[in-house]
Motif scaffolding. Structure first.
Motif, short mmCIF file in Angstrom:
data_model
loop_
_atom_site.label_atom_id
_atom_site.label_comp_id
_atom_site.label_asym_id
_atom_site.label_seq_id
_atom_site.Cartn_x
_atom_site.Cartn_y
_atom_site.Cartn_z
N TYR B 40 31.58 2.43 -41.54
CA TYR B 40 31.48 1.55 -40.37
C TYR B 40 31.94 2.28 -39.11
N TYR B 42 33.27 0.92 -35.19
CA TYR B 42 33.48 -0.13 -34.19
C TYR B 42 33.30 0.47 -32.79
N LEU B 76 29.69 -3.24 -33.52
CA LEU B 76 29.99 -2.68 -34.84
C LEU B 76 28.71 -2.21 -35.51
N PHE B 78 27.74 -1.15 -39.47
CA PHE B 78 28.28 -1.01 -40.82
C PHE B 78 27.17 -0.61 -41.78
N TYR B 86 34.41 -6.95 -42.44
CA TYR B 86 34.60 -6.55 -41.05
C TYR B 86 34.84 -7.79 -40.19
N THR B 87 35.58 -7.62 -39.11
CA THR B 87 35.83 -8.72 -38.18
C THR B 87 35.41 -8.30 -36.78
N ASP B 96 33.99 -13.14 -39.37
CA ASP B 96 34.26 -12.24 -40.50
C ASP B 96 32.97 -12.02 -41.28
#
Lengths: 169, 151
Positions: B40, B42, B76, B78, B86-87, B96
């Motif tokens: 991932y 961010y 994000l 992923f 992930y949040t 979430d």
């Protein structure tokens, strides 16, 4: 004549208020009943308005419903507003056509429900540049049929209890 | 209702059902490449609050999926082939996202609508993105996300 004009104005104010309240209640407390399909309680008011008052009044009620309900939820001119407006604009257009074609109330209600979903999907597709969102349409169309019948039944029950104020065409 | 109105409604229902069945037909998915990179990325908003996440240049196990905020910023990326949680944060609150068995869904979201949560699990062959209107977040494949954000 003056009395009738006042009655029309009062009915218009009442229908607008009802449409706004139903729209807010549905969006906050009821939510989707199946997948993303909502009942469309405010569509009942639109159906009743076009049958009792006429086309112009129905457009006013629907426009006020979108503007004031999104304003009250703090979402005026947000994506929610435009999506809501897209659905209401297309469903109002279909409602006018169906009314001119003298279709049955139930069928008009179902077609309004379908066109509301289609209008919203078109706006989402344009807004998010996502033509693939059209894949959701079969689910929405399928769900709109029972919801349209439901709102049509309620509108029919209301119309048997209120005398129309519009001039016969 | 008139007879032709019933027929028209029946046609709409049958066509919708057929379309749903066609869309639900299983498709073959490509196997992963087996890399050891982080699954991932961010967005780094420590210097620029509007900065988008940079699309990783390594091959994912599944494919890169993006979370886009306000149609303008990827917050994000992923890897759909690696399980994880992930949040991200939107207009209203947090969202979430859970990734499992090459599928992903919204596990929990801070909004009044829950449409995105109710959309359930999505996979690479899903035709729909997950959209949360109140949070203005869209979960979509990386290529479409880059076209959407102009980056």
């Amino acid at each position: 004549m003056g009395n009738l004009k006042t009655r029309r104005f009062v009915y218009l104010a009442l229908f607008t208020a009802m449409a706004i309240v139903l729209s807010i209640i549905e969006s906050i407390y009821i939510g989707p009943v199946f997948f993303m399909v909502r009942v469309g309680l405010a569509n009942i008011v639109a159906l009743v308005t076009i049958k009792i008052l006429g086309t112009k009044e129905m457009i006013i009620v629907n426009a006020m419903r979108v503007v004031i309900s999104t304003l009250m939820r703090g979402m005026i001119f947000s994506s929610t507003f435009w999506i809501s407006l897209g659905g209401v604009a297309l469903s109002s257009l279909v409602l006018i056509i169906m009314d001119r074609m003298k279709s049955s109330l139930m069928f008009t209600s179902v077609m309004c429900s379908i066109s509301h979903s289609v209008g919203q999907v078109i706006v989402v597709a344009l807004f998010y540049m996502q033509p693939r969102i059209a894949a959701i349409l079969p689910y929405l169309l399928l769900g709109s049929i029972p919801m349209g019948i439901l709102t049509g039944i309620v509108a029919q029950m209301v119309l048997t209890r209120i005398r129309p104020l519009k001039q016969p065409q | 209702m008139k007879k032709k109105e019933w027929i028209l409604l029946a046609v709409i229902a049958v066509v919708s059902l057929a379309a749903i069945l066609i869309m639900r037909l299983p498709k073959n998915t490509a196997e992963g490449t087996g890399t050891n990179h982080q699954p991932y990325v961010y967005a780094d908003d420590s210097e620029d609050p509007y900065a988008s996440a940079v699309l990783p240049d390594w091959e994912p196990e599944g494919e890169w999926i993006a979370v886009v905020f306000r149609s303008s910023r990827v917050v994000l990326y992923f890897d759909s082939g690696v399980d994880g949680e992930y949040t991200v944060h939107g207009n209203v609150g947090h969202m979430d996202i859970e990734v499992k068995d090459r599928k992903w869904h919204v596990k929990d979201v801070d909004c009044y609508d829950y449409t995105c949560k109710n959309m359930g699990w999505m996979s690479a062959d899903a035709l729909l993105p997950i959209i949360c209107l109140p949070n203005d977040l869209v979960i979509i494949d990386a290529e479409t996300a880059q076209n959407m954000t102009g980056g």
